[in-house]
Design a protein around this motif. Sequence first.
Motif, PDB file in Angstrom:
ATOM      1  N   VAL A 179       2.634   4.342  -2.487  1.00  0.00           N
ATOM      2  CA  VAL A 179       2.418   5.063  -3.735  1.00  0.00           C
ATOM      3  C   VAL A 179       3.640   5.948  -3.961  1.00  0.00           C
ATOM      4  O   VAL A 179       4.263   6.403  -3.009  1.00  0.00           O
ATOM      5  CB  VAL A 179       1.155   5.955  -3.605  1.00  0.00           C
ATOM      6  CG1 VAL A 179       1.008   6.882  -4.796  1.00  0.00           C
ATOM      7  CG2 VAL A 179      -0.085   5.108  -3.445  1.00  0.00           C
ATOM      8  N   SER A 180       3.985   6.145  -5.220  1.00  0.00           N
ATOM      9  CA  SER A 180       5.105   7.036  -5.520  1.00  0.00           C
ATOM     10  C   SER A 180       4.656   8.133  -6.483  1.00  0.00           C
ATOM     11  O   SER A 180       4.029   7.855  -7.496  1.00  0.00           O
ATOM     12  CB  SER A 180       6.237   6.220  -6.144  1.00  0.00           C
ATOM     13  OG  SER A 180       7.245   7.074  -6.610  1.00  0.00           O
TER      14      SER A 180
ATOM     15  N   GLU B  79      -4.877  13.631  -5.213  1.00  0.00           N
ATOM     16  CA  GLU B  79      -3.926  13.315  -6.285  1.00  0.00           C
ATOM     17  C   GLU B  79      -4.009  14.369  -7.392  1.00  0.00           C
ATOM     18  O   GLU B  79      -2.999  14.855  -7.885  1.00  0.00           O
ATOM     19  CB  GLU B  79      -4.231  11.937  -6.896  1.00  0.00           C
ATOM     20  CG  GLU B  79      -3.773  10.795  -6.024  1.00  0.00           C
ATOM     21  CD  GLU B  79      -3.848   9.454  -6.754  1.00  0.00           C
ATOM     22  OE1 GLU B  79      -3.879   9.432  -7.994  1.00  0.00           O
ATOM     23  OE2 GLU B  79      -3.869   8.418  -6.059  1.00  0.00           O
TER      24      GLU B  79
ATOM     25  N   ASN C  99       7.123  -3.577  -7.113  1.00  0.00           N
ATOM     26  CA  ASN C  99       5.696  -3.778  -7.328  1.00  0.00           C
ATOM     27  C   ASN C  99       5.158  -4.747  -6.293  1.00  0.00           C
ATOM     28  O   ASN C  99       5.809  -5.752  -5.978  1.00  0.00           O
ATOM     29  CB  ASN C  99       5.440  -4.333  -8.730  1.00  0.00           C
ATOM     30  CG  ASN C  99       5.643  -3.263  -9.781  1.00  0.00           C
ATOM     31  OD1 ASN C  99       5.276  -2.107  -9.578  1.00  0.00           O
ATOM     32  ND2 ASN C  99       6.253  -3.638 -10.888  1.00  0.00           N
ATOM     33  N   SER C 100       3.960  -4.461  -5.777  1.00  0.00           N
ATOM     34  CA  SER C 100       3.411  -5.286  -4.706  1.00  0.00           C
ATOM     35  C   SER C 100       3.267  -6.753  -5.093  1.00  0.00           C
ATOM     36  O   SER C 100       3.388  -7.634  -4.252  1.00  0.00           O
ATOM     37  CB  SER C 100       2.056  -4.733  -4.261  1.00  0.00           C
ATOM     38  OG  SER C 100       2.242  -3.522  -3.580  1.00  0.00           O
TER      39      SER C 100
ATOM     40  N   ILE D  93       1.915   9.236 -11.096  1.00  0.00           N
ATOM     41  CA  ILE D  93       1.696   8.652  -9.781  1.00  0.00           C
ATOM     42  C   ILE D  93       1.567   7.145  -9.952  1.00  0.00           C
ATOM     43  O   ILE D  93       0.772   6.668 -10.754  1.00  0.00           O
ATOM     44  CB  ILE D  93       0.434   9.246  -9.112  1.00  0.00           C
ATOM     45  CG1 ILE D  93       0.639  10.760  -8.896  1.00  0.00           C
ATOM     46  CG2 ILE D  93       0.147   8.550  -7.781  1.00  0.00           C
ATOM     47  CD1 ILE D  93      -0.459  11.449  -8.122  1.00  0.00           C
ATOM     48  N   GLN D  94       2.409   6.427  -9.204  1.00  0.00           N
ATOM     49  CA  GLN D  94       2.506   4.979  -9.357  1.00  0.00           C
ATOM     50  C   GLN D  94       1.889   4.316  -8.120  1.00  0.00           C
ATOM     51  O   GLN D  94       2.308   4.606  -6.993  1.00  0.00           O
ATOM     52  CB  GLN D  94       4.005   4.654  -9.449  1.00  0.00           C
ATOM     53  CG  GLN D  94       4.364   3.440 -10.226  1.00  0.00           C
ATOM     54  CD  GLN D  94       5.881   3.300 -10.300  1.00  0.00           C
ATOM     55  OE1 GLN D  94       6.646   4.240 -10.013  1.00  0.00           O
ATOM     56  NE2 GLN D  94       6.348   2.122 -10.660  1.00  0.00           N
ATOM     57  N   HIS D  95       0.933   3.447  -8.334  1.00  0.00           N
ATOM     58  CA  HIS D  95       0.246   2.788  -7.215  1.00  0.00           C
ATOM     59  C   HIS D  95       0.748   1.354  -7.025  1.00  0.00           C
ATOM     60  O   HIS D  95       1.565   0.875  -7.794  1.00  0.00           O
ATOM     61  CB  HIS D  95      -1.258   2.774  -7.472  1.00  0.00           C
ATOM     62  CG  HIS D  95      -1.884   4.130  -7.390  1.00  0.00           C
ATOM     63  ND1 HIS D  95      -2.479   4.598  -6.249  1.00  0.00           N
ATOM     64  CD2 HIS D  95      -1.969   5.129  -8.287  1.00  0.00           C
ATOM     65  CE1 HIS D  95      -2.932   5.830  -6.466  1.00  0.00           C
ATOM     66  NE2 HIS D  95      -2.633   6.176  -7.701  1.00  0.00           N
ATOM     67  N   ASP D  96       0.204   0.695  -6.000  1.00  0.00           N
ATOM     68  CA  ASP D  96       0.464  -0.730  -5.766  1.00  0.00           C
ATOM     69  C   ASP D  96       1.947  -1.040  -5.621  1.00  0.00           C
ATOM     70  O   ASP D  96       2.481  -1.946  -6.258  1.00  0.00           O
ATOM     71  CB  ASP D  96      -0.146  -1.581  -6.900  1.00  0.00           C
ATOM     72  CG  ASP D  96      -1.654  -1.409  -6.956  1.00  0.00           C
ATOM     73  OD1 ASP D  96      -2.265  -1.314  -5.865  1.00  0.00           O
ATOM     74  OD2 ASP D  96      -2.223  -1.339  -8.063  1.00  0.00           O
TER      75      ASP D  96
ATOM     76  N   ARG E 159       2.298   6.456   1.923  1.00  0.00           N
ATOM     77  CA  ARG E 159       1.318   5.379   2.088  1.00  0.00           C
ATOM     78  C   ARG E 159       0.027   5.800   1.398  1.00  0.00           C
ATOM     79  O   ARG E 159      -0.357   6.969   1.449  1.00  0.00           O
ATOM     80  CB  ARG E 159       1.084   5.119   3.572  1.00  0.00           C
ATOM     81  CG  ARG E 159       2.328   4.552   4.259  1.00  0.00           C
ATOM     82  CD  ARG E 159       2.028   4.081   5.671  1.00  0.00           C
ATOM     83  NE  ARG E 159       3.250   3.723   6.375  1.00  0.00           N
ATOM     84  CZ  ARG E 159       3.695   2.477   6.528  1.00  0.00           C
ATOM     85  NH1 ARG E 159       3.020   1.470   6.019  1.00  0.00           N
ATOM     86  NH2 ARG E 159       4.821   2.248   7.184  1.00  0.00           N
ATOM     87  N   ASP E 160      -0.638   4.843   0.749  1.00  0.00           N
ATOM     88  CA  ASP E 160      -1.751   5.261  -0.109  1.00  0.00           C
ATOM     89  C   ASP E 160      -2.940   5.798   0.681  1.00  0.00           C
ATOM     90  O   ASP E 160      -3.788   6.484   0.123  1.00  0.00           O
ATOM     91  CB  ASP E 160      -2.152   4.194  -1.137  1.00  0.00           C
ATOM     92  CG  ASP E 160      -2.746   2.947  -0.521  1.00  0.00           C
ATOM     93  OD1 ASP E 160      -2.977   2.945   0.708  1.00  0.00           O
ATOM     94  OD2 ASP E 160      -2.985   1.984  -1.262  1.00  0.00           O
TER      95      ASP E 160
ATOM     96  N   HIS F 186       0.809  -1.217   0.000  1.00  0.00           N
ATOM     97  CA  HIS F 186       0.000   0.000   0.000  1.00  0.00           C
ATOM     98  C   HIS F 186       0.846   1.272   0.000  1.00  0.00           C
ATOM     99  O   HIS F 186       0.542   2.228   0.725  1.00  0.00           O
ATOM    100  CB  HIS F 186      -0.985   0.007   1.177  1.00  0.00           C
ATOM    101  CG  HIS F 186      -2.033  -1.050   1.048  1.00  0.00           C
ATOM    102  ND1 HIS F 186      -2.964  -1.035   0.039  1.00  0.00           N
ATOM    103  CD2 HIS F 186      -2.258  -2.171   1.764  1.00  0.00           C
ATOM    104  CE1 HIS F 186      -3.734  -2.111   0.164  1.00  0.00           C
ATOM    105  NE2 HIS F 186      -3.334  -2.813   1.197  1.00  0.00           N
TER     106      HIS F 186
END
Lengths: 449, 449
Positions: free
Chosen positions: A308-309, A362, A432-433, A380-383, A353-354, A306
């Motif tokens: 994010v970048s 965002e 990556n998660s 914005i990069q998730h997961d 943290r997301d 969880h």
Amino acid sequence: MKVTKFGGSSLASATQLCKVLDIIKADYERRFVVVSAPGKRTAEDTKVTDALIKYYQNYKAGNDVTADQEWIIERYRAIIEELSLGSAILDKIAKAIKDLATLPIDNNRFLYDTFLAAGEDNNAKLIAEFFSQNDVPAQYIHPKEAGIIVSSEPGNARILPSSYDKLENLREYNDVLVIPGFFGVTVDDEICTFSRGGSDITGSIVAAGVKADLYENFTDVNGIFAAHPGVIDNPHSIPELTYKEMRELAYAGFSVLHDEALIPAYRGKVPLVIKNTNNPDHPGTKIVIEHTGKDIPVIGIAGDDHFVSINMSKYLMNREVGFGRKVLQILEDLNIRFEHMPTGIDDMSIVLRDRELTPIKEQEIITQLTRKLEVDHIDIQHDLSIIMIVGENMKSQVGVMSTATKALSDNHINLTMISQGSSEVSIMFVINSEDEKKAVRALYDAFFK
Amino acid sequence: MKVTKFGGSSLASATQLCKVLDIIKADYERRFVVVSAPGKRTAEDTKVTDALIKYYQNYKAGNDVTADQEWIIERYRAIIEELSLGSAILDKIAKAIKDLATLPIDNNRFLYDTFLAAGEDNNAKLIAEFFSQNDVPAQYIHPKEAGIIVSSEPGNARILPSSYDKLENLREYNDVLVIPGFFGVTVDDEICTFSRGGSDITGSIVAAGVKADLYENFTDVNGIFAAHPGVIDNPHSIPELTYKEMRELAYAGFSVLHDEALIPAYRGKVPLVIKNTNNPDHPGTKIVIEHTGKDIPVIGIAGDDHFVSINMSKYLMNREVGFGRKVLQILEDLNIRFEHMPTGIDDMSIVLRDRELTPIKEQEIITQLTRKLEVDHIDIQHDLSIIMIVGENMKSQVGVMSTATKALSDNHINLTMISQGSSEVSIMFVINSEDEKKAVRALYDAFFK
């Protein structure tokens, strides 16, 4: 001189209390015993503290509370009878439980805290009686008498610095002192509870106050594992870690002790040991200020998801005085807490943290960074997951990074970011998660097999 | 359509100008030629620009300037005679040089710039004449006529955005246009020079303005090397690198083109090639917006010293909203520019160049961080070097970090910090400066041998 704290599962039944008695008898240095309320005996059981919450709710709503009182008293009665402690102590506890329903409801900020604290308070009385009847001279001591004086913040009490002087006087007692955890009293004599990790906080405060040589925290596990048992089969437990290392592990998903609970012990330079009530001969995990040896570079591998970048780039970014500060100001104005800020020459990432973001926030970040700071690119990069390799002794050994990256590379795990700060307590990888478990296994195998 | 810029050493003598002529003749697309002033012919020679500075100083001081004028005119005369260009062009240049000593001295903010610009301006006239007499229809064009209109900041002119529309009209000329580099004219018709890398800036502006397909920058080297020749014997030259990669190399000590000079070409998406006037068949180094292939992960290794790290730690640092921003605010208030900010959980480092600090500023930082932010620990580490492994294609390849850290570890080089941002254009290592050359060699061997 040791402060010994027992958690709820260690105090849930007569059988458990007998183990506790043996532990106290086994070491004369165990002079201060901090106790939780009785916990669950089985997975389906109710904690005394949860029963007290129900009791409070019914009382406050004006409902009949007889059943609630009976359930709680019965819980103590079962233990008292099994240990044959006699009726005097049961009468005392039953009265205390019933008396809660005589407290004023209106304009009483501390009512909830007072109900909750009764779980620990009465258990301390019971345990002091149990010790006394079994060749351990002991006395119950109320936090007011002990000197645990706190700020008037219900559910979030903070110890007042003046408390420590009074606590030091507890060294003079010859009896074992049994102290209820989780609460203190305000200067106006109100019961006020600590936040999360409450009894751990009391233990930590008492350990610092009496200048203990060791703070023992008895739980139901053999200490802290080097990796999460849900990811690694039978991970080995860590014999010794530093407060700093524990912080890094806790950060990346290890549910160790709540770290704010440890501040008093940390500041008082009292080492801590996490031990198992059900297996007291196991050495457990010791948490120290500084390592005693230099031989183990890596003590644990942790992973947490969880994340994010926010990635941005701007040609000649690093020539702009104040660029980084302005980025952080934008986040702060949106009340967003960031975790890391790796920078290249013309690019910067903010890792967070997301839960800190919403789609609206965002969009606002993108708008502000584009308009105010005129970045060339933003995404914005998730997961994402963070993997931490933790160990203060890494700094005296070359090659840890090499071993780690080889393990990840051999398992085809791509690294989005890498950071190793100057403290060198940890190496952080962002991946990556979907690769998280594979990465933890690869690193565990590389360092512990 | 290409813009072709020649540096001073490519224009220092008749021999060099003949090479330039051959280069222009070899490719009909070379339609815009941007020129510097004549540079040094030998190591002991004087640049025309430096002679102009001396001329300016004597003129301003009221001294006799005849010798200064003669030296400069003689410099052009030697070239003109060797190339048999005739007296008309020499007379024109001589008059222009002498006329400088008729300009008003008082209240003339642009006097110095006007003197300096004469080096490039007269060289452009000479070269246009040389081309015309040698089967290359060419004409000299003054920046005013070309449309290089700049802000009124002597020594630090900035192109006005409106210039680009006018520059695009230059595409209509059939002749080769020879444009003096290094200066533009203000809206009040004053000569105003660019800052460092002046002629490169003109070339970059013209390339963007005429929407060139390529900006050729001719120097006296075969392009950019993958590592510093002072550290690595005969390093190989880089066939292709991106603007971003060039920025990273320039940051860590590569003296490539001055990076601000490239902004117009970068923004105009014009690729650039660095070539050697003395070896024009060598493909040189091409600087592109995006790589054409994916096969080479690492394009260069750079190292730079004189870095300092301010390291601080504080228990529960990462719970404090705004901590990082406050640290950067303290630095900004002291007018200190930082480079990187690697963070752990409870610790943070600020990496900066040591020229940003003085002993007094260091003391002030320690005092403020201790008092205002109550850090538990702070230290300042000097004599650090940054090593950069640069290559945009690293991100599509696992294992670069593994190869790099193994090479460093095998050479017993300890890593103080490591950072790889999300852009993945580079990996940054911070090490002790005493290990810098050893580290560059180890990495060069690992990636290029």
